[in-house]
Design a protein around this motif. Sequence first.
Motif, PDB file in Angstrom:
ATOM      1  N   LYS A  37     163.822  15.197 -30.326  1.00 52.91           N
ATOM      2  CA  LYS A  37     165.132  14.588 -30.615  1.00 52.91           C
ATOM      3  C   LYS A  37     165.002  13.089 -30.903  1.00 52.91           C
ATOM      4  N   ALA A  38     164.097  12.405 -30.190  1.00 53.50           N
ATOM      5  CA  ALA A  38     163.939  10.957 -30.341  1.00 53.50           C
ATOM      6  C   ALA A  38     162.910  10.590 -31.413  1.00 53.50           C
ATOM      7  N   ASP A  39     162.261  11.599 -31.980  1.00 55.85           N
ATOM      8  CA  ASP A  39     161.230  11.393 -33.006  1.00 55.85           C
ATOM      9  C   ASP A  39     160.090  10.508 -32.488  1.00 55.85           C
ATOM     10  N   ILE A  40     159.590  10.873 -31.311  1.00 51.29           N
ATOM     11  CA  ILE A  40     158.444  10.202 -30.702  1.00 51.29           C
ATOM     12  C   ILE A  40     157.481  11.275 -30.218  1.00 51.29           C
ATOM     13  N   THR A  41     156.326  10.867 -29.728  1.00 54.58           N
ATOM     14  CA  THR A  41     155.396  11.842 -29.158  1.00 54.58           C
ATOM     15  C   THR A  41     155.755  12.085 -27.699  1.00 54.58           C
ATOM     16  N   ALA A  42     155.512  13.291 -27.231  1.00 54.23           N
ATOM     17  CA  ALA A  42     155.762  13.613 -25.824  1.00 54.23           C
ATOM     18  C   ALA A  42     154.884  12.752 -24.923  1.00 54.23           C
ATOM     19  N   GLN A  43     153.727  12.351 -25.407  1.00 57.55           N
ATOM     20  CA  GLN A  43     152.822  11.506 -24.619  1.00 57.55           C
ATOM     21  C   GLN A  43     153.507  10.218 -24.176  1.00 57.55           C
ATOM     22  N   LEU A  44     154.375   9.672 -25.010  1.00 58.75           N
ATOM     23  CA  LEU A  44     155.085   8.444 -24.640  1.00 58.75           C
ATOM     24  C   LEU A  44     155.977   8.655 -23.425  1.00 58.75           C
ATOM     25  N   ILE A  45     156.543   9.830 -23.299  1.00 58.76           N
ATOM     26  CA  ILE A  45     157.396  10.108 -22.144  1.00 58.76           C
ATOM     27  C   ILE A  45     156.565  10.148 -20.872  1.00 58.76           C
ATOM     28  N   TYR A  46     155.355  10.688 -20.972  1.00 61.01           N
ATOM     29  CA  TYR A  46     154.465  10.717 -19.814  1.00 61.01           C
ATOM     30  C   TYR A  46     153.991   9.305 -19.450  1.00 61.01           C
ATOM     31  N   GLU A  47     153.738   8.485 -20.451  1.00 58.80           N
ATOM     32  CA  GLU A  47     153.261   7.122 -20.204  1.00 58.80           C
ATOM     33  C   GLU A  47     154.384   6.188 -19.760  1.00 58.80           C
ATOM     34  N   TYR A  48     155.590   6.418 -20.253  1.00 60.29           N
ATOM     35  CA  TYR A  48     156.743   5.558 -19.962  1.00 60.29           C
ATOM     36  C   TYR A  48     157.944   6.410 -19.560  1.00 60.29           C
ATOM     37  N   PRO A  49     157.929   7.016 -18.376  1.00 53.62           N
ATOM     38  CA  PRO A  49     159.016   7.916 -17.985  1.00 53.62           C
ATOM     39  C   PRO A  49     160.314   7.215 -17.566  1.00 53.62           C
ATOM     40  N   VAL A  50     160.265   5.902 -17.335  1.00 55.62           N
ATOM     41  CA  VAL A  50     161.460   5.157 -16.933  1.00 55.62           C
ATOM     42  C   VAL A  50     162.223   4.738 -18.194  1.00 55.62           C
ATOM     43  N   VAL A  51     163.534   4.934 -18.166  1.00 57.01           N
ATOM     44  CA  VAL A  51     164.385   4.706 -19.331  1.00 57.01           C
ATOM     45  C   VAL A  51     164.115   3.349 -19.990  1.00 57.01           C
ATOM     46  N   LYS A  52     164.136   2.268 -19.210  1.00 56.36           N
ATOM     47  CA  LYS A  52     163.998   0.928 -19.809  1.00 56.36           C
ATOM     48  C   LYS A  52     162.622   0.725 -20.441  1.00 56.36           C
ATOM     49  N   ASN A  53     161.588   1.280 -19.834  1.00 54.29           N
ATOM     50  CA  ASN A  53     160.236   1.104 -20.371  1.00 54.29           C
ATOM     51  C   ASN A  53     160.046   1.878 -21.673  1.00 54.29           C
ATOM     52  N   LEU A  54     160.551   3.095 -21.704  1.00 56.93           N
ATOM     53  CA  LEU A  54     160.440   3.893 -22.925  1.00 56.93           C
ATOM     54  C   LEU A  54     161.263   3.263 -24.047  1.00 56.93           C
ATOM     55  N   ALA A  55     162.453   2.800 -23.725  1.00 57.37           N
ATOM     56  CA  ALA A  55     163.300   2.156 -24.728  1.00 57.37           C
ATOM     57  C   ALA A  55     162.622   0.898 -25.288  1.00 57.37           C
ATOM     58  N   LYS A  56     161.970   0.140 -24.418  1.00 55.97           N
ATOM     59  CA  LYS A  56     161.282  -1.077 -24.860  1.00 55.97           C
ATOM     60  C   LYS A  56     160.141  -0.748 -25.808  1.00 55.97           C
ATOM     61  N   VAL A  57     159.357   0.255 -25.465  1.00 57.36           N
ATOM     62  CA  VAL A  57     158.240   0.653 -26.323  1.00 57.36           C
ATOM     63  C   VAL A  57     158.761   1.142 -27.669  1.00 57.36           C
ATOM     64  N   MET A  58     159.840   1.892 -27.657  1.00 57.19           N
ATOM     65  CA  MET A  58     160.409   2.387 -28.909  1.00 57.19           C
ATOM     66  C   MET A  58     160.958   1.242 -29.750  1.00 57.19           C
ATOM     67  N   GLU A  59     161.557   0.252 -29.105  1.00 60.11           N
ATOM     68  CA  GLU A  59     162.083  -0.917 -29.812  1.00 60.11           C
ATOM     69  C   GLU A  59     160.979  -1.709 -30.483  1.00 60.11           C
ATOM     70  N   GLU A  60     159.909  -1.916 -29.744  1.00 63.05           N
ATOM     71  CA  GLU A  60     158.794  -2.722 -30.248  1.00 63.05           C
ATOM     72  C   GLU A  60     157.977  -1.977 -31.289  1.00 63.05           C
ATOM     73  N   GLY A  61     158.089  -0.672 -31.299  1.00 59.17           N
ATOM     74  CA  GLY A  61     157.277   0.138 -32.199  1.00 59.17           C
ATOM     75  C   GLY A  61     155.938   0.402 -31.542  1.00 59.17           C
ATOM     76  N   VAL A  62     155.428   1.548 -31.794  1.00 58.01           N
ATOM     77  CA  VAL A  62     154.168   1.948 -31.176  1.00 58.01           C
ATOM     78  C   VAL A  62     153.116   2.014 -32.258  1.00 58.01           C
ATOM     79  N   GLU A  63     152.064   1.240 -32.059  1.00 56.32           N
ATOM     80  CA  GLU A  63     150.958   1.296 -32.998  1.00 56.32           C
ATOM     81  C   GLU A  63     150.218   2.603 -32.780  1.00 56.32           C
ATOM     82  N   GLU A  64     149.724   3.149 -33.865  1.00 55.04           N
ATOM     83  CA  GLU A  64     148.994   4.405 -33.763  1.00 55.04           C
ATOM     84  C   GLU A  64     147.768   4.203 -32.882  1.00 55.04           C
ATOM     85  N   GLN A  65     147.620   5.063 -31.911  1.00 56.70           N
ATOM     86  CA  GLN A  65     146.505   4.938 -30.990  1.00 56.70           C
ATOM     87  C   GLN A  65     145.239   5.463 -31.656  1.00 56.70           C
TER      88      GLN A  65
END
Length: 73
Positions: A37-65
Amino acid sequence: MGDIFKEILNVKRELGKEDNFFALGGNSLSALAVATKADITAQLIYEYPVVKNLAKVMEEGVEEQVCDESYVN
């Protein structure tokens, strides 16, 4: 991000920025649903399960690992 957590996890109360996806009852299948639904990888949810942290990472954009495949023969 909190709205997506609420919808997928069927949470009735308002979520705060400190709420944790897994503490709210999230699991691997619901993580996939949120990720889709959020168009992200599930791995991001495991790495950033807290709402504010995940939102921040999504805002900043995630560089391809870059994966270290040196261990593969």
